[in-house]
Write a protein that holds these residues in place. Structure first.
Motif, PDB file in Angstrom:
ATOM      1  N   ASP A  74       0.833  -1.199   0.000  1.00 43.36           N
ATOM      2  CA  ASP A  74       0.000   0.000   0.000  1.00 43.36           C
ATOM      3  C   ASP A  74       0.869   1.252   0.000  1.00 43.36           C
ATOM      4  OD1 ASP A  74      -2.113   1.758   0.169  1.00 43.36           O
ATOM      5  OD2 ASP A  74      -2.265   1.597   2.353  1.00 43.36           O
ATOM      6  N   GLN A  75       0.634   2.126  -0.966  1.00 37.54           N
ATOM      7  CA  GLN A  75       1.369   3.389  -1.066  1.00 37.54           C
ATOM      8  C   GLN A  75       0.453   4.587  -0.855  1.00 37.54           C
ATOM      9  OE1 GLN A  75       4.222   3.295  -4.555  1.00 37.54           O
ATOM     10  NE2 GLN A  75       3.101   1.395  -4.955  1.00 37.54           N
ATOM     11  N   GLY A  76      -0.711   4.344  -0.251  1.00 37.78           N
ATOM     12  CA  GLY A  76      -1.695   5.409  -0.095  1.00 37.78           C
ATOM     13  C   GLY A  76      -1.277   6.532   0.823  1.00 37.78           C
ATOM     14  N   GLY A  77      -0.207   6.343   1.600  1.00 40.37           N
ATOM     15  CA  GLY A  77       0.266   7.420   2.460  1.00 40.37           C
ATOM     16  C   GLY A  77       1.011   8.506   1.722  1.00 40.37           C
ATOM     17  N   SER A  78       1.289   8.283   0.456  1.00 40.93           N
ATOM     18  CA  SER A  78       2.007   9.260  -0.358  1.00 40.93           C
ATOM     19  C   SER A  78       1.035  10.128  -1.143  1.00 40.93           C
ATOM     20  CB  SER A  78       2.950   8.552  -1.331  1.00 40.93           C
ATOM     21  OG  SER A  78       3.347   9.414  -2.374  1.00 40.93           O
ATOM     22  N   PRO A  79       1.050  11.456  -0.975  1.00 43.07           N
ATOM     23  CA  PRO A  79       0.190  12.325  -1.783  1.00 43.07           C
ATOM     24  C   PRO A  79       0.434  12.175  -3.280  1.00 43.07           C
ATOM     25  CG  PRO A  79       1.059  13.525   0.102  1.00 43.07           C
ATOM     26  CD  PRO A  79       1.788  12.217   0.074  1.00 43.07           C
ATOM     27  N   ALA A  80       1.700  11.989  -3.667  1.00 39.86           N
ATOM     28  CA  ALA A  80       2.003  11.841  -5.092  1.00 39.86           C
ATOM     29  C   ALA A  80       1.373  10.575  -5.653  1.00 39.86           C
ATOM     30  CB  ALA A  80       3.519  11.816  -5.310  1.00 39.86           C
ATOM     31  N   PHE A  81       1.417   9.500  -4.881  1.00 36.81           N
ATOM     32  CA  PHE A  81       0.817   8.261  -5.371  1.00 36.81           C
ATOM     33  C   PHE A  81      -0.704   8.356  -5.387  1.00 36.81           C
ATOM     34  CE2 PHE A  81      -0.732   3.892  -5.129  1.00 36.81           C
ATOM     35  CZ  PHE A  81      -0.036   3.335  -6.192  1.00 36.81           C
ATOM     36  N   ARG A  82      -1.280   9.009  -4.378  1.00 39.66           N
ATOM     37  CA  ARG A  82      -2.739   9.177  -4.375  1.00 39.66           C
ATOM     38  C   ARG A  82      -3.187   9.984  -5.594  1.00 39.66           C
ATOM     39  NH1 ARG A  82      -1.959  10.291   1.160  1.00 39.66           N
ATOM     40  NH2 ARG A  82      -2.456  12.502   0.838  1.00 39.66           N
ATOM     41  N   ALA A  83      -2.399  10.984  -5.966  1.00 34.75           N
ATOM     42  CA  ALA A  83      -2.738  11.783  -7.154  1.00 34.75           C
ATOM     43  C   ALA A  83      -2.691  10.914  -8.407  1.00 34.75           C
ATOM     44  CB  ALA A  83      -1.782  12.961  -7.281  1.00 34.75           C
ATOM     45  N   HIS A  84      -1.730  10.015  -8.457  1.00 35.61           N
ATOM     46  CA  HIS A  84      -1.654   9.101  -9.603  1.00 35.61           C
ATOM     47  C   HIS A  84      -2.873   8.194  -9.654  1.00 35.61           C
ATOM     48  CE1 HIS A  84      -0.421   5.958 -12.301  1.00 35.61           C
ATOM     49  NE2 HIS A  84      -0.482   5.074 -11.322  1.00 35.61           N
ATOM     50  N   VAL A  85      -3.269   7.634  -8.516  1.00 36.27           N
ATOM     51  CA  VAL A  85      -4.448   6.764  -8.476  1.00 36.27           C
ATOM     52  C   VAL A  85      -5.684   7.524  -8.932  1.00 36.27           C
ATOM     53  CG1 VAL A  85      -5.987   5.479  -6.935  1.00 36.27           C
ATOM     54  CG2 VAL A  85      -3.509   5.216  -6.717  1.00 36.27           C
ATOM     55  N   GLU A  86      -5.813   8.763  -8.492  1.00 37.61           N
ATOM     56  CA  GLU A  86      -6.959   9.571  -8.911  1.00 37.61           C
ATOM     57  C   GLU A  86      -6.941   9.810 -10.418  1.00 37.61           C
ATOM     58  OE1 GLU A  86      -9.567  10.484  -7.371  1.00 37.61           O
ATOM     59  OE2 GLU A  86      -9.043   9.917  -5.320  1.00 37.61           O
ATOM     60  N   TYR A 367       8.761  11.009  -6.454  1.00 39.64           N
ATOM     61  CA  TYR A 367       8.461  11.446  -5.092  1.00 39.64           C
ATOM     62  C   TYR A 367       9.504  12.425  -4.539  1.00 39.64           C
ATOM     63  CZ  TYR A 367       5.400   7.333  -5.152  1.00 39.64           C
ATOM     64  OH  TYR A 367       4.440   6.395  -5.470  1.00 39.64           O
ATOM     65  N   ARG A 368      10.387  12.907  -5.366  1.00 38.11           N
ATOM     66  CA  ARG A 368      11.498  13.729  -4.864  1.00 38.11           C
ATOM     67  C   ARG A 368      11.008  14.987  -4.154  1.00 38.11           C
ATOM     68  NH1 ARG A 368      17.163  14.224  -7.947  1.00 38.11           N
ATOM     69  NH2 ARG A 368      18.355  15.290  -6.324  1.00 38.11           N
ATOM     70  N   ASP A 369      10.085  15.705  -4.754  1.00 34.96           N
ATOM     71  CA  ASP A 369       9.580  16.934  -4.127  1.00 34.96           C
ATOM     72  C   ASP A 369       8.841  16.617  -2.825  1.00 34.96           C
ATOM     73  OD1 ASP A 369      10.643  18.387  -6.196  1.00 34.96           O
ATOM     74  OD2 ASP A 369       8.743  18.631  -7.267  1.00 34.96           O
ATOM     75  N   GLU A 370       8.099  15.527  -2.815  1.00 34.43           N
ATOM     76  CA  GLU A 370       7.380  15.113  -1.617  1.00 34.43           C
ATOM     77  C   GLU A 370       8.352  14.799  -0.478  1.00 34.43           C
ATOM     78  OE1 GLU A 370       4.846  11.168  -0.614  1.00 34.43           O
ATOM     79  OE2 GLU A 370       4.079  12.389  -2.282  1.00 34.43           O
ATOM     80  N   VAL A 371       9.436  14.121  -0.807  1.00 31.07           N
ATOM     81  CA  VAL A 371      10.460  13.789   0.198  1.00 31.07           C
ATOM     82  C   VAL A 371      11.107  15.063   0.716  1.00 31.07           C
ATOM     83  CG1 VAL A 371      12.679  12.654   0.555  1.00 31.07           C
ATOM     84  CG2 VAL A 371      10.881  11.496  -0.732  1.00 31.07           C
ATOM     85  N   ALA A 372      11.427  15.984  -0.184  1.00 30.27           N
ATOM     86  CA  ALA A 372      12.050  17.237   0.240  1.00 30.27           C
ATOM     87  C   ALA A 372      11.149  17.984   1.215  1.00 30.27           C
ATOM     88  CB  ALA A 372      12.354  18.109  -0.981  1.00 30.27           C
ATOM     89  N   GLY A 373       9.846  17.995   0.949  1.00 26.80           N
ATOM     90  CA  GLY A 373       8.911  18.670   1.847  1.00 26.80           C
ATOM     91  C   GLY A 373       8.843  18.001   3.206  1.00 26.80           C
ATOM     92  N   ALA A 374       8.864  16.677   3.237  1.00 20.42           N
ATOM     93  CA  ALA A 374       8.801  15.955   4.508  1.00 20.42           C
ATOM     94  C   ALA A 374      10.055  16.194   5.344  1.00 20.42           C
ATOM     95  CB  ALA A 374       8.611  14.460   4.255  1.00 20.42           C
ATOM     96  N   LEU A 375      11.215  16.219   4.696  1.00 24.63           N
ATOM     97  CA  LEU A 375      12.458  16.472   5.424  1.00 24.63           C
ATOM     98  C   LEU A 375      12.491  17.899   5.961  1.00 24.63           C
ATOM     99  CD1 LEU A 375      15.079  14.694   3.114  1.00 24.63           C
ATOM    100  CD2 LEU A 375      14.079  13.842   5.233  1.00 24.63           C
ATOM    101  N   ALA A 376      12.048  18.848   5.137  1.00 22.82           N
ATOM    102  CA  ALA A 376      12.036  20.244   5.581  1.00 22.82           C
ATOM    103  C   ALA A 376      11.100  20.439   6.764  1.00 22.82           C
ATOM    104  CB  ALA A 376      11.639  21.155   4.419  1.00 22.82           C
TER     105      ALA A 376
END
Length: 392
Positions: A74-86, A367-376
């Motif tokens: 399950d990758q549903g915790g990722s906003p980027a992946f949820r956007a892809h599913v949508e 997921y690079r931008d998503e990871v950068a946001g989580a680290l920041a």
């Protein structure tokens, strides 16, 4: 080596990759380091058809692979992946006629069916999913869908009443050793009922263009390009209609129809350029091992993503778990577990950050931008690299 391609029958088949010991499951983690080191392993021997682009693992043993509720992808915790599913749900929903049913083959825990139900609205026809790894009560589900904890076989197809007008198989065909037989079985079970079939899978052309060695693993015994999917559809009695890139080109979403009015012929697409990846993979591993050893002086190293990509990268570049400290994953069901064979721990970002991270390697560049946001957000000042970065 196979005498001929399973999809198109061509004899122009070459070896593209071989690995002697790889995890059988890249999406099943182990509860302890000892269990991880003892996880089942298999051999990778990938042969590619230069006529249609189909790539198969000739060493694949289906007896080693059994999907059950312990399988976790399950990758549903990722906003980027949820956007892809949508995005996929929007494409499928637009093709579903009002009041007709949809079947998803290999539906996991039902996340895509829920997204599809939301787009179709309350008047949708029956939504049914099949997956042996489903963890809910057999026949239950969400958003009006029913999910059955079983494979979608001819008996399951014959029991569907009414027969679905739309079928979806997302990231399933890669696990099917005989894709033409799989499509043909669906078509034969539905008989004369006109229907549309959507298939989403990694695009082997993207893998070769990007040297994405971490995308080659045992579970996926069949790799496709739009060209091989079109040929497999046609050989099974379907009319291939379209194939569009998804997820920044990493995936292809193909659709085909069977029954109903005759459609115009669809030109076959050219196959991607396949080659022997073994020399490039050896250079890739040597380059990354050297970079990891140098980067340890600047703090801990973690891979973001404990899915198939991240685990395969760890197994390729750090098989003894001496260079990479942990894999980070937002899925809580993966945290606290260990990667098969290498026994790298899988942790939440907060735990991994306590190690004093200096480098975070993103398993999937999308997921690079998503990871950068989580680290920041957690004030983690670490270098971010993608596996595909040319100079790690």
């Amino acid at each position: 080596m196979p005498d001929a391609c399973l999809v198109c029958g061509s004899g122009d088949v070459i070896v593209v990759e071989e690995r002697e010991r790889v995890p059988v499951f890249a999406n099943r983690l182990e509860p302890s380091a000892a269990a991880a080191r003892a996880a089942p392993a298999g051999r990778l021997s990938l042969h590619g058809c230069r006529t249609c682009g189909f790539v198969q693992n000739a060493a694949y043993d289906p007896a080693l692979v059994a999907f059950d509720p312990g399988y976790e992808n399950d990758q549903g915790g990722s906003p980027a992946f949820r956007a892809h599913v949508e995005a996929v749900a929007a494409i499928v929903a637009a093709a579903v006629a009002a009041g007709t049913g949809v079947v998803e083959i290999g539906c996991g825990q039902g996340g895509f069916l829920a997204a599809l139900a939301a787009r179709l609205g309350p008047e949708h026809g029956p939504l049914i999913g099949f997956d042996p790894s489903f963890r809910g009560e057999d026949g239950s589900g969400t958003a009006g869908a029913q999910i059955f904890r079983r494979h979608f076989d001819p008996a399951a197809m014959a029991a569907l009443d009414p027969a679905p007008a739309t079928l979806v198989a997302r990231h399933l065909i890669g696990y099917v050793p005989d894709p033409v037989g799989f499509f043909a079985a669906i078509g034969e079970a539905l008989g004369t009922t006109p229907h549309r079939l959507f298939v989403e899978t990694p695009d082997v052309g993207w893998i070769f263009r990007n040297g994405a060695f971490q995308d080659l693993f045992y579970e996926t015994c069949s790799l496709h390009a739009p060209s091989s999917l079109a040929r497999a559809f046609a050989a099974a009695g379907y009319h291939p209609e379209s194939a569009r890139p998804m997820m920044h080109g990493q995936y292809v979403l193909a659709q085909a129809t069977r029954g109903g009015a005759a459609a115009a012929e669809t030109p076959l697409r050219a196959a991607p350029a396949l080659r022997d990846l073994r020399p490039e993979r050896r250079d890739f591993v040597a380059r990354w091992r050297s970079a990891l050893a140098e980067r340890r002086a600047g703090g801990g190293i973690a891979i973001w993503g404990a899915g198939a990509k991240g685990l395969t990268f760890a197994q390729l570049c750090d098989p003894d778990a001496g260079l990479i400290d942990a894999l980070i994953d937002v899925n809580p069901l993966k945290q606290g577990h260990f990667a098969p064979l290498t026994a790298h721990p899988v942790e939440a970002l907060s735990m991994a950050a306590a190690r004093g991270l200096g480098t975070v390697i993103v398993a999937n560049p999308a997921y690079r931008d998503e990871v950068a946001g989580a680290l920041a957000a957690m004030d983690v000042a670490a270098d971010i690299l993608a596996i595909e970065d040319p100079t790690p």
